[in-house]
Motif scaffolding. Structure first.
Motif, PDB file in Angstrom:
ATOM      1  N   MET A 142       0.840  -1.188   0.000  1.00  0.00           N
ATOM      2  CA  MET A 142       0.000   0.000   0.000  1.00  0.00           C
ATOM      3  C   MET A 142       0.884   1.250   0.000  1.00  0.00           C
ATOM      4  O   MET A 142       1.784   1.392   0.806  1.00  0.00           O
ATOM      5  N   LYS A 143       0.611   2.154  -0.912  1.00  0.00           N
ATOM      6  CA  LYS A 143       1.414   3.377  -1.039  1.00  0.00           C
ATOM      7  C   LYS A 143       0.970   4.418  -0.011  1.00  0.00           C
ATOM      8  O   LYS A 143      -0.214   4.665   0.179  1.00  0.00           O
ATOM      9  N   ASN A 144       1.946   5.049   0.632  1.00  0.00           N
ATOM     10  CA  ASN A 144       1.665   6.090   1.623  1.00  0.00           C
ATOM     11  C   ASN A 144       1.327   7.397   0.913  1.00  0.00           C
ATOM     12  O   ASN A 144       2.124   7.924   0.152  1.00  0.00           O
ATOM     13  N   THR A 145       0.139   7.917   1.146  1.00  0.00           N
ATOM     14  CA  THR A 145      -0.279   9.171   0.506  1.00  0.00           C
ATOM     15  C   THR A 145      -0.184  10.357   1.448  1.00  0.00           C
ATOM     16  O   THR A 145      -0.456  11.480   1.060  1.00  0.00           O
ATOM     17  N   ASN A 146       0.195  10.125   2.684  1.00  0.00           N
ATOM     18  CA  ASN A 146       0.330  11.207   3.669  1.00  0.00           C
ATOM     19  C   ASN A 146       1.784  11.649   3.757  1.00  0.00           C
ATOM     20  O   ASN A 146       2.475  11.372   4.721  1.00  0.00           O
ATOM     21  N   THR A 147       2.229  12.322   2.724  1.00  0.00           N
ATOM     22  CA  THR A 147       3.612  12.800   2.679  1.00  0.00           C
ATOM     23  C   THR A 147       3.665  14.302   2.896  1.00  0.00           C
ATOM     24  O   THR A 147       2.660  14.996   2.767  1.00  0.00           O
ATOM     25  N   PHE A 148       4.832  14.801   3.193  1.00  0.00           N
ATOM     26  CA  PHE A 148       5.037  16.230   3.409  1.00  0.00           C
ATOM     27  C   PHE A 148       4.696  17.025   2.153  1.00  0.00           C
ATOM     28  O   PHE A 148       4.097  18.088   2.215  1.00  0.00           O
ATOM     29  N   ASP A 149       5.064  16.484   1.007  1.00  0.00           N
ATOM     30  CA  ASP A 149       4.793  17.178  -0.259  1.00  0.00           C
ATOM     31  C   ASP A 149       3.309  17.420  -0.494  1.00  0.00           C
ATOM     32  O   ASP A 149       2.924  18.386  -1.144  1.00  0.00           O
ATOM     33  N   LYS A 150       2.486  16.555   0.035  1.00  0.00           N
ATOM     34  CA  LYS A 150       1.034  16.698  -0.124  1.00  0.00           C
ATOM     35  C   LYS A 150       0.530  18.004   0.510  1.00  0.00           C
ATOM     36  O   LYS A 150      -0.408  18.623   0.035  1.00  0.00           O
ATOM     37  N   TYR A 151       1.164  18.422   1.571  1.00  0.00           N
ATOM     38  CA  TYR A 151       0.714  19.603   2.305  1.00  0.00           C
ATOM     39  C   TYR A 151       1.439  20.886   1.909  1.00  0.00           C
ATOM     40  O   TYR A 151       1.010  21.972   2.272  1.00  0.00           O
ATOM     41  N   SER A 152       2.525  20.775   1.207  1.00  0.00           N
ATOM     42  CA  SER A 152       3.279  21.953   0.772  1.00  0.00           C
ATOM     43  C   SER A 152       2.670  22.499  -0.507  1.00  0.00           C
ATOM     44  O   SER A 152       2.769  21.879  -1.561  1.00  0.00           O
ATOM     45  N   LYS A 153       2.054  23.649  -0.409  1.00  0.00           N
ATOM     46  CA  LYS A 153       1.405  24.237  -1.584  1.00  0.00           C
ATOM     47  C   LYS A 153       2.386  24.991  -2.466  1.00  0.00           C
ATOM     48  O   LYS A 153       2.130  25.227  -3.632  1.00  0.00           O
ATOM     49  N   LYS A 154       3.499  25.400  -1.908  1.00  0.00           N
ATOM     50  CA  LYS A 154       4.519  26.145  -2.646  1.00  0.00           C
ATOM     51  C   LYS A 154       5.860  25.426  -2.525  1.00  0.00           C
ATOM     52  O   LYS A 154       6.066  24.613  -1.634  1.00  0.00           O
ATOM     53  N   ARG A 155       6.775  25.773  -3.408  1.00  0.00           N
ATOM     54  CA  ARG A 155       8.120  25.193  -3.353  1.00  0.00           C
ATOM     55  C   ARG A 155       8.950  25.906  -2.288  1.00  0.00           C
ATOM     56  O   ARG A 155       9.415  25.304  -1.337  1.00  0.00           O
ATOM     57  N   VAL A 156       9.107  27.231  -2.436  1.00  0.00           N
ATOM     58  CA  VAL A 156       9.894  28.024  -1.484  1.00  0.00           C
ATOM     59  C   VAL A 156       9.057  29.202  -1.002  1.00  0.00           C
ATOM     60  O   VAL A 156       8.403  29.878  -1.799  1.00  0.00           O
ATOM     61  N   SER A 157       9.092  29.422   0.306  1.00  0.00           N
ATOM     62  CA  SER A 157       8.495  30.624   0.894  1.00  0.00           C
ATOM     63  C   SER A 157       9.641  31.560   1.249  1.00  0.00           C
ATOM     64  O   SER A 157      10.463  31.239   2.104  1.00  0.00           O
ATOM     65  N   TYR A 158       9.714  32.682   0.568  1.00  0.00           N
ATOM     66  CA  TYR A 158      10.701  33.709   0.893  1.00  0.00           C
ATOM     67  C   TYR A 158      10.046  34.657   1.887  1.00  0.00           C
ATOM     68  O   TYR A 158       8.962  35.172   1.623  1.00  0.00           O
ATOM     69  N   ILE A 159      10.696  34.882   3.017  1.00  0.00           N
ATOM     70  CA  ILE A 159      10.167  35.784   4.034  1.00  0.00           C
ATOM     71  C   ILE A 159      11.094  36.990   4.116  1.00  0.00           C
ATOM     72  O   ILE A 159      12.290  36.850   4.377  1.00  0.00           O
ATOM     73  N   LEU A 160      10.530  38.150   3.897  1.00  0.00           N
ATOM     74  CA  LEU A 160      11.282  39.403   3.937  1.00  0.00           C
ATOM     75  C   LEU A 160      10.737  40.239   5.086  1.00  0.00           C
ATOM     76  O   LEU A 160       9.575  40.643   5.059  1.00  0.00           O
ATOM     77  N   ILE A 161      11.562  40.454   6.118  1.00  0.00           N
ATOM     78  CA  ILE A 161      11.135  41.302   7.227  1.00  0.00           C
ATOM     79  C   ILE A 161      11.861  42.639   7.127  1.00  0.00           C
ATOM     80  O   ILE A 161      13.032  42.698   6.758  1.00  0.00           O
ATOM     81  N   THR A 162      11.130  43.700   7.436  1.00  0.00           N
ATOM     82  CA  THR A 162      11.683  45.038   7.272  1.00  0.00           C
ATOM     83  C   THR A 162      11.011  46.022   8.218  1.00  0.00           C
ATOM     84  O   THR A 162       9.892  45.788   8.679  1.00  0.00           O
ATOM     85  N   LYS A 163      11.698  47.098   8.506  1.00  0.00           N
ATOM     86  CA  LYS A 163      11.126  48.239   9.222  1.00  0.00           C
ATOM     87  C   LYS A 163      12.016  49.449   8.953  1.00  0.00           C
ATOM     88  O   LYS A 163      13.197  49.458   9.295  1.00  0.00           O
ATOM     89  N   ASN A 164      11.440  50.432   8.326  1.00  0.00           N
ATOM     90  CA  ASN A 164      12.145  51.694   8.028  1.00  0.00           C
ATOM     91  C   ASN A 164      13.463  51.473   7.284  1.00  0.00           C
ATOM     92  O   ASN A 164      14.484  52.057   7.619  1.00  0.00           O
TER      93      ASN A 164
END
Length: 95
Positions: free
Chosen positions: A1-23
């Motif tokens: 039986m193939k496992n369908t509950n993998t991490f890739d199943k829940y990742s909607k994007k490839r990379v999340s770039y987070i840019l934090i800034t202030k002034n």
């Protein structure tokens, strides 16, 4: 039986770039130019702004086509802003 509950199943994007800034409007333009070179349609850009009082919002609006999620509010410290970005991220990888 193939496992369908993998991490890739829940990742909607490839990379999340987070840019934090202030002034940091002067540095923000450079950051967006770098991200523009890296970001693909499979990635997302999350901008967390600490309620800047300079011209940061104008720079962010200039690159609004790159920005997928945007928050502007006071942060307790830079790590508080980074945590907000992490909570919003949907990528398999976070940068």
């Amino acid at each position: 039986m193939k496992n369908t509950n993998t991490f890739d199943k829940y990742s909607k994007k490839r990379v999340s770039y987070i840019l934090i800034t202030k002034n940091r409007a002067k540095l923000l333009d450079k950051s967006f130019l770098q991200i523009k070179k890296l970001k693909t349609k499979r990635d997302e850009l999350i901008v967390i702004d600490g309620n800047s009082k300079d011209k940061s919002i104008k720079v962010i609006q200039k690159y609004k086509s790159l920005v997928d999620k945007y928050i502007s509010e006071n942060d307790l410290m830079p790590s508080h802003a980074a945590n907000k970005g992490l909570l919003l991220a949907q990528g398999k990888y976070i940068k």
